[in-house]
Motif scaffolding. Structure first.
Motif, mmCIF file in Angstrom:
data_model
loop_
_atom_site.group_PDB
_atom_site.id
_atom_site.type_symbol
_atom_site.label_atom_id
_atom_site.label_comp_id
_atom_site.label_asym_id
_atom_site.label_seq_id
_atom_site.Cartn_x
_atom_site.Cartn_y
_atom_site.Cartn_z
ATOM 1 N N THR A 1 0.835 -1.207 0.000
ATOM 2 C CA THR A 1 0.000 0.000 0.000
ATOM 3 C C THR A 1 0.867 1.253 0.000
ATOM 4 O O THR A 1 0.342 2.358 -0.157
ATOM 5 N N ASP A 2 2.183 1.096 0.167
ATOM 6 C CA ASP A 2 3.086 2.250 0.155
ATOM 7 C C ASP A 2 3.001 3.014 -1.163
ATOM 8 O O ASP A 2 3.235 4.223 -1.205
ATOM 9 N N ALA A 3 2.695 2.304 -2.239
ATOM 10 C CA ALA A 3 2.618 2.942 -3.551
ATOM 11 C C ALA A 3 1.352 3.773 -3.714
ATOM 12 O O ALA A 3 1.184 4.445 -4.732
ATOM 13 N N ILE B 1 -9.579 -11.106 8.820
ATOM 14 C CA ILE B 1 -8.999 -10.841 7.501
ATOM 15 C C ILE B 1 -9.091 -9.340 7.238
ATOM 16 O O ILE B 1 -10.192 -8.776 7.172
ATOM 17 N N LYS B 2 -7.929 -8.697 7.084
ATOM 18 C CA LYS B 2 -7.898 -7.256 6.856
ATOM 19 C C LYS B 2 -8.386 -6.924 5.453
ATOM 20 O O LYS B 2 -8.048 -7.600 4.485
ATOM 21 N N LEU B 3 -9.195 -5.865 5.372
ATOM 22 C CA LEU B 3 -9.700 -5.391 4.095
ATOM 23 C C LEU B 3 -8.967 -4.119 3.668
ATOM 24 O O LEU B 3 -8.637 -3.278 4.502
ATOM 25 N N GLU B 4 -8.756 -3.991 2.373
ATOM 26 C CA GLU B 4 -8.230 -2.763 1.777
ATOM 27 C C GLU B 4 -9.097 -2.425 0.579
ATOM 28 O O GLU B 4 -9.359 -3.285 -0.270
ATOM 29 N N GLY B 5 -9.550 -1.169 0.515
ATOM 30 C CA GLY B 5 -10.407 -0.766 -0.585
ATOM 31 C C GLY B 5 -9.978 0.565 -1.158
ATOM 32 O O GLY B 5 -9.294 1.358 -0.505
ATOM 33 N N ALA B 6 -10.376 0.819 -2.386
ATOM 34 C CA ALA B 6 -10.065 2.085 -3.048
ATOM 35 C C ALA B 6 -11.295 2.575 -3.787
ATOM 36 O O ALA B 6 -12.038 1.784 -4.377
#
Length: 465
Positions: free
Chosen positions: A40-42, A296-301
């Motif tokens: 996610t650093d990008a 479970i970790k979620l990541e969204g955009a």
């Protein structure tokens, strides 16, 4: 001695895999080779747009080196968070590269594709069941967040990787994945202590960054019942207790406890010892506390809007001597111009114009402590964001004239004090995204949110099972 030997081939797939160091590392006869390929650093663009932060040519180069050395040797290769974002579109994109390498190198291999993108129906159901929980900090989350999201992925732990490895695959292509899980999965399968396995993964996930002077090379790990040994392979590479301990701490709010899907890694009692070869480090005492409930970790955009920018420089000492006031007058003129052209304010347009003054406070913004220093030049980036590209471009175009000719109190008559870097002066950046999810799901099992398919590749041909 029961041990699991592995190679961390790269701190980030795409930065380069030195083939000479890889071949030397293979002399330890590793049980697996792994490399992280996402972060996610990008920023949110990779997940939102469905693209990779590295050029395809760089990923193709690294995968060619890895597959040509691991597949003939029958050493499983694990790649996690492929394509930077780890969504389904990234897995598909990455598999095209795998097939291209297989055809060029004449390789036959069996691939496990593990997909981590979550359907909106599934997430709505879990939200209604109260099985989505906020992390700290987290933005507001409800069903409208799910609808606005372009993509949401779940971060897998070791269990989906282990299920794939148990089938004897040559390559695991994983969507969004915990970095340490890539390296912890097999040692845990072999019955080695979870704490040592997870800590080994935490230390090597960024490859040679765990060394005193990071450079190109491999990191070899040995996980045993009572210790982990971390050994660098490459010219001039050296690990010390300080570098290994330091790498154990970074990117976490707590220096001793690291939460993963299946529990918490506890390194509060870990010891670090320099080995006799003076380049390797021994770790002992790491523990793992299994969670009562898998998370479970979620990541969204989601799409924020569209953006156009203008870049230029200022070297006029009179302007720089009163820069904040001068820029304030520019901003006021721009706002007035926007209202005349569009008949509405920026806020009514649901748009914004940001000014980043590099050499002044372009990096720190309002947190910059040194505001009294007058630089000899300033680079200014003007950033217009709107709901459509046409409006964003028009807004940034309205800033050019005020920037060029805004007067200074130290000079009478007209001036041109701003130099545009490009012609035309504006650049259309296209769609802009933001991360909008920092939550966890309470799943039915560690593997229930992930979908695995197996593909047999023979040169240019492939079949999905």
């Amino acid at each position: 001695m029961n041990e699991c030997r592995f190679i961390a081939a790269s701190g980030m797939l795409g930065i380069g895999v030195p083939e000479d160091s890889l071949r030397k590392s293979l002399e330890i006869k590793p049980h697996f080779v792994a490399a992280d390929a996402g972060t996610t650093d990008a920023g949110p663009f990779a997940l939102g747009k469905g693209v990779c932060a590295f050029p395809r040519e760089a990923i193709l180069r690294d995968m060619t080196i890895l597959l040509r050395n691991t597949v003939p040797a029958k050493i499983p290769l694990l790649i996690g968070s492929v394509g930077t974002g780890g969504a389904d579109v990234h897995v598909d994109w990455f598999m095209e590269i795998v097939r291209e390498v297989a055809a060029a190198e004449g390789l036959q291999l069996r691939v496990a594709e593990i997909r981590s993108e979550q359907s909106k129906d599934f997430l709505r159901q879990k939200f209604r069941e109260g099985r989505i929980r906020a992390l700290d900090p987290a933005p507001h989350f409800d069903e409208s967040t799910i609808e606005r999201s372009v993509r949401i992925v779940g971060m897998m732990g070791v269990e989906p990787l282990q299920a794939a490895l148990e089938t004897g695959v040559d390559l695991v292509v994983a969507g969004r994945c915990s970095d340490p899980a890539l390296f912890a999965a097999m040692p845990i399968m072999m019955g080695l202590p979870h704490g040592l396995a997870w800590h080994a993964g935490k230390v090597v996930e960024c490859g040679a960054s765990v060394c005193e002077k990071p450079s190109h090379g491999m990191i070899v790990g040995y996980v045993r019942h009572d210790e982990v040994v971390i050994q660098p392979i490459g010219p001039g590479l050296r690990c010390t207790p300080q570098t290994v301990a330091a790498h154990s701490l970074y990117e976490n709010a707590d220096p001793f406890f690291f939460t993963e899907a299946s529990g918490v890694l506890d390194i509060s009692g870990t010891t670090y010892e320099q080995m006799e070869d003076d380049i390797s480090v021994r770790m002992q005492g790491s523990r793992f506390r299994a969670a009562d409930q898998i998370t479970i970790k979620l990541e969204g955009a989601e799409l924020v809007g569209y953006q156009s920018i203008l870049i230029g420089g200022i070297r006029d000492p009179f302007i720089l001597g009163e820069f904040d006031a001068w820029l304030g007058r520019v901003q006021l003129r721009v706002r007035e111009s926007v209202e005349k052209v569009f008949g509405r304010s920026l806020e009514a347009l649901n748009a914004r114009i940001d000014y980043h003054a590099y050499g002044r406070n372009g990096v720190m913004g309002n947190l910059e402590a040194d505001r009294a220093h007058v630089p000899h030049e300033v680079g200014l980036v003007v950033e217009a964001t709107a709901s459509d590209q046409k409006t964003a471009t028009a807004l940034v175009q309205l800033t050019r004239q005020p920037l060029l000719h805004q007067p200074t109190t130290k000079w009478k008559g007209s001036i041109t004090g701003f130099a545009c870097l490009h012609n035309p002066s504006h650049i259309e950046r296209g769609p802009v995204y933001t991360f909008n999810v920092n939550h966890v799901v309470l799943p039915e099992s560690p593997v229930s949110m992930f979908r695995t398919t197996f593909t047999n590749i023979e040169g240019a041909a492939h079949a999905t099972v």
